[in-house]
Motif scaffolding. Structure first.
Motif, mmCIF file in Angstrom:
data_model
loop_
_atom_site.group_PDB
_atom_site.id
_atom_site.type_symbol
_atom_site.label_atom_id
_atom_site.label_comp_id
_atom_site.label_asym_id
_atom_site.label_seq_id
_atom_site.Cartn_x
_atom_site.Cartn_y
_atom_site.Cartn_z
ATOM 1 N N UNK A 72 50.600 11.632 57.753
ATOM 2 C CA UNK A 72 50.159 10.773 56.654
ATOM 3 C C UNK A 72 50.031 9.355 57.186
ATOM 4 N N UNK A 73 49.009 8.656 56.749
ATOM 5 C CA UNK A 73 48.745 7.281 57.176
ATOM 6 C C UNK A 73 48.656 7.204 58.705
ATOM 7 N N UNK A 74 47.869 8.106 59.271
ATOM 8 C CA UNK A 74 47.701 8.200 60.726
ATOM 9 C C UNK A 74 47.152 6.885 61.275
ATOM 10 N N UNK A 75 47.921 6.190 62.132
ATOM 11 C CA UNK A 75 47.473 4.883 62.603
ATOM 12 C C UNK A 75 46.247 4.933 63.519
ATOM 13 N N UNK A 76 45.965 6.071 64.128
ATOM 14 C CA UNK A 76 44.824 6.154 65.046
ATOM 15 C C UNK A 76 43.502 6.127 64.281
ATOM 16 N N UNK B 260 42.028 18.978 57.612
ATOM 17 C CA UNK B 260 41.798 17.847 56.703
ATOM 18 C C UNK B 260 42.130 16.580 57.469
ATOM 19 N N UNK B 261 41.421 15.510 57.155
ATOM 20 C CA UNK B 261 41.635 14.251 57.862
ATOM 21 C C UNK B 261 41.847 13.127 56.850
ATOM 22 N N UNK B 262 42.784 12.263 57.153
ATOM 23 C CA UNK B 262 43.047 11.116 56.297
ATOM 24 C C UNK B 262 41.862 10.173 56.172
ATOM 25 N N UNK C 188 44.876 12.084 51.958
ATOM 26 C CA UNK C 188 45.932 11.123 52.261
ATOM 27 C C UNK C 188 46.574 11.372 53.613
ATOM 28 N N UNK C 189 46.271 12.525 54.213
ATOM 29 C CA UNK C 189 46.929 12.873 55.474
ATOM 30 C C UNK C 189 45.991 13.703 56.345
ATOM 31 N N UNK C 190 46.277 13.689 57.624
ATOM 32 C CA UNK C 190 45.598 14.553 58.579
ATOM 33 C C UNK C 190 46.440 15.810 58.684
#
Length: 186
Positions: free
Chosen positions: A129-133, A169-171, A177-179
């Motif tokens: 969740x909230x993947x910084x990349x 699924x991708x954020x 909301x999440x990857x």
């Protein structure tokens, strides 16, 4: 902060497909003044900007990111997971090896998830969740080929050679909301 391999393993792949000049250009565009030496975590914004520059400018960017992810997985096997632990994982039945590997990945998630929130939903399914990349990116398709390739390389080496990982699924996709990454045996 995020592990330096998010940048370091990407540079040879950029050079392979676009040349050394493009490596320098993308580093400059990403605001990375000095290539990390690999001894310390790096600001996740640097990795995010470089990954974004690769996605925006390189043809075949997904393949470049996957190759960098596989190289990161190889680095982890060579330098971070002790050889005796690797031997034990390879000797276990796949479901038990997957359970043990997913626990180890969870314990070290800070190295590749940075300030994002990692969860092993099952031994075969992960979420960041909230993947910084990819934070701030918007895309109709999943963007996290690097993460998927890291997971795939580790699972194929330690659980079963037929393991494959896909980001289902991708954020960055609207409404997500999440990857979410799924490991399966091909």
């Amino acid at each position: 902060m995020i592990g330096p391999n998010a940048v370091l393993q990407l540079l040879p792949q950029i050079e392979r497909v676009a040349g050394a000049g493009q490596v320098d250009a993308l580093l400059a565009q990403a605001g990375i003044g000095q290539v990390p030496d690999g001894s310390a975590m790096i600001p996740e914004a640097e990795a995010r900007r470089l990954h974004a520059m690769v996605r925006m400018t390189l043809p075949g960017a997904e393949d470049v990111l996957r190759a960098a992810g596989a190289a990161t997985g190889a680095y982890i096997l060579a330098h971070r997971i002790p050889k005796p632990a690797q031997a034990v994982l390879r000797a276990l039945p796949a479901p038990l090896a997957a359970r043990a590997l997913s626990r180890a990945i969870t314990r070290h998630a800070w190295t590749f998830a940075g300030s994002g929130r990692f969860a092993a939903l099952t031994p075969w399914r992960f979420e960041i969740a909230d993947n910084p990349v990819i934070r701030g990116a918007v895309s109709p398709v999943p963007l996290c080929a690097w993460h998927a390739a890291v997971f795939q390389h580790l699972y194929a080496a330690l659980v079963h050679p037929d393991c494959r990982c896909r980001e289902c699924r991708c954020g960055a996709q609207p409404g997500q909301l999440a990857c979410v990454f799924e490991i399966s045996m091909a």
